[in-house]
Design an enzyme around this catalytic site. Structure first.
Site, PDB file in Angstrom:
ATOM      1  CB  SER A 133      -6.765  63.775 140.396  1.00 39.25           C
ATOM      2  OG  SER A 133      -7.224  63.964 139.075  1.00 39.25           O
ATOM      3  CG  PHE A 157      -0.450  61.135 131.045  1.00 41.65           C
ATOM      4  CD1 PHE A 157      -0.166  60.185 130.071  1.00 41.65           C
ATOM      5  CD2 PHE A 157      -1.193  60.742 132.144  1.00 41.65           C
ATOM      6  CE1 PHE A 157      -0.614  58.871 130.193  1.00 41.65           C
ATOM      7  CE2 PHE A 157      -1.651  59.451 132.281  1.00 41.65           C
ATOM      8  CZ  PHE A 157      -1.364  58.508 131.304  1.00 41.65           C
ATOM      9  CB  ILE A 158       5.120  65.746 130.780  1.00 39.81           C
ATOM     10  CG1 ILE A 158       5.195  64.917 132.064  1.00 39.81           C
ATOM     11  CG2 ILE A 158       5.625  67.165 131.005  1.00 39.81           C
ATOM     12  CD1 ILE A 158       4.229  65.363 133.158  1.00 39.81           C
ATOM     13  CB  THR A 159       1.364  69.308 127.867  1.00 42.68           C
ATOM     14  OG1 THR A 159       0.181  68.554 128.121  1.00 42.68           O
ATOM     15  CG2 THR A 159       1.162  70.161 126.625  1.00 42.68           C
ATOM     16  CD  GLU A 242      -3.955  72.442 135.161  1.00 39.21           C
ATOM     17  OE1 GLU A 242      -3.646  71.479 134.430  1.00 39.21           O
ATOM     18  OE2 GLU A 242      -3.624  72.518 136.365  1.00 39.21           O
ATOM     19  CG  HIS A 342     -19.655  67.993 109.551  1.00 37.89           C
ATOM     20  ND1 HIS A 342     -19.999  68.739 110.661  1.00 37.89           N
ATOM     21  CD2 HIS A 342     -18.992  68.845 108.719  1.00 37.89           C
ATOM     22  CE1 HIS A 342     -19.554  69.975 110.516  1.00 37.89           C
ATOM     23  NE2 HIS A 342     -18.952  70.071 109.351  1.00 37.89           N
ATOM     24  N   GLY A 368      -7.784  67.874 136.373  1.00 41.97           N
ATOM     25  CA  GLY A 368      -8.721  67.312 137.344  1.00 41.97           C
ATOM     26  C   GLY A 368      -9.878  66.675 136.609  1.00 41.97           C
TER      27      GLY A 368
END
Length: 383
Positions: A133, A157-159, A242, A342, A368
């Site tokens: 962050s 952590f790159i999508t 975002e 469930h 964030g």
């Protein structure tokens, strides 16, 4: 007229729902096992007109605003898709807006148009192994050398980092602090740029995530997005969108989890009666509904305000923070209660609620962390 239910938006919701039921739901379990979405899905979604929603026709989009984008998100999740699908299929939503804002025609032609056509997959590289962050203190450095920048550092952590054809990358080109950050588009295949490893995650299994490393990567100066040392402000301009996007995923997932719980509670019998006949279950469902509805209303109101005012307006920023944190609280509660209703079946990988339970956990971390956003809200409120 209700902004969310104009004839055009009703038609959009119906079209996305049909697309999801036909193209996504039958294949999602396999894509979860594969750890990524097929590129053919991007092409199909683009052909159907969904990838370009929210982007102007001037840059290759199909028009519409963030309400239309929200309807696409809601419809995919509530038709049986997932937030993991949204994160992967629509990664261009965080990869190219900065390029659009900067307005460079060459970069728009080379990256934005192909991304909206489903021909290229983009990603956004900000988070680093040493920090998330704290964007103002990134350490990946780019040093000017003639007509190139030489980039060294790492992102994590790159999508869509595994499949991505390019990464809109935050780099340090100047002094410490937010004023020394720039954005560079770094293309896959550039010598020294490597996908260090794909990352295995608790959720979002169908969304590939990677660590990226840069060793003396030479990036053309022509790939600079906006002004040198002006990258932080381009990033800031997208923070509201975002966070609202993640809030949308949150309440849409909560609604789907609630719908699944209601259906199961009506079908499942215990001791000769449906689960839904039990007061404790009905009360759970009511509380799930209350939190979901509150998150939806807060998020939609914040989104509508963001269309009326600047995304740099403190009031808009605050509303986005509150919307995201409200949606996080709702979805975490609702998916947990839905899985509880469930019972053992909810704990099975074959159940849909299992996927939503795992996927929901990232929403309070990405864009964030909840604690960071709460602290920022305190500052905006003067506390």
């Amino acid at each position: 007229m209700d902004l969310w239910n104009t004839p055009e938006r009703v038609a959009l919701r119906e079209a996305v729902t049909k697309f999801t039921e036909k193209e996504i739901v039958p294949n999602l379990a396999q894509w979860e096992d594969d750890g990524e979405l097929p590129r053919e899905l991007s092409l199909a979604a683009a052909k159907a007109g969904f990838l370009g929603v929210g982007f102007s026709e001037e840059v290759g989009g199909v028009g519409g605003d963030s309400i239309d984008t929200a309807i696409v998100t809601e419809s995919i999740i509530q038709a049986g898709g997932s937030s993991g699908v949204i994160a992967s299929l629509f990664t261009h939503g965080i990869a190219v807006p900065h390029i659009v804002d900067a307005g460079n025609p060459d970069l728009i032609d080379r990256f934005v148009r192909p991304a909206l056509a489903g021909e290229k997959i983009g990603s956004l590289g900000v988070t680093e192994p040493g920090g998330g962050s704290d964007v103002a203190n990134i350490t990946t450095r780019a040093v000017r050398d003639g007509d190139h920048y030489v980039v060294n550092g790492a992102k994590t952590f790159i999508t869509s980092g595994v499949r991505g054809d390019f990464v809109t990358t935050a780099v340090r080109t100047g002094d410490p602090g937010f004023g020394g950050i720039s954005l560079l588009v770094i293309e896959k295949g550039t010598p020294g740029f490597e996908v260090a490893r794909p990352l295995r995650k608790t959720g979002w299994h169908c969304s590939d995530t990677a660590e990226l490393s840069f060793t003396d990567v030479r990036v053309p100066v022509a790939n600079l997005v906006g002004e040198e040392n002006g990258g932080f402000f381009l990033l800031m301009n997208q923070f509201v969108n975002e966070r609202l996007g993640l809030a949308l995923q949150g309440y849409a997932t909560a609604q789907r989890a609630l719908d699944l719980a209601v259906r199961y509670a009506k079908e499942r019998e215990t001791f000769g009666k449906p689960l839904a006949s039990r007061q404790v279950i009905r009360h759970k469902l009511v509380e799930m509904h209350r939190r979901t509805d509150a998150a939806r209303k807060v998020t939609r109101a914040a989104l509508e305000k963001s269309l009326e005012k600047s995304v740099t307006d403190p009031e808009v920023i605050l509303d986005a923070l509150m919307a995201k944190n409200t949606a996080v609280e709702a979805v975490e509660f609702v998916v947990s209660e839905s899985m509880q209703i469930h019972g053992g079946m909810g704990y099975m990988r074959e159940s849909e609620i299992d996927r939503h339970y795992r996927d929901a956990r990232i929403i309070g971390i990405g864009g964030g962390a909840t604690e960071v956003l709460t602290d920022l809200a305190a500052k905006l409120l003067g506390y």
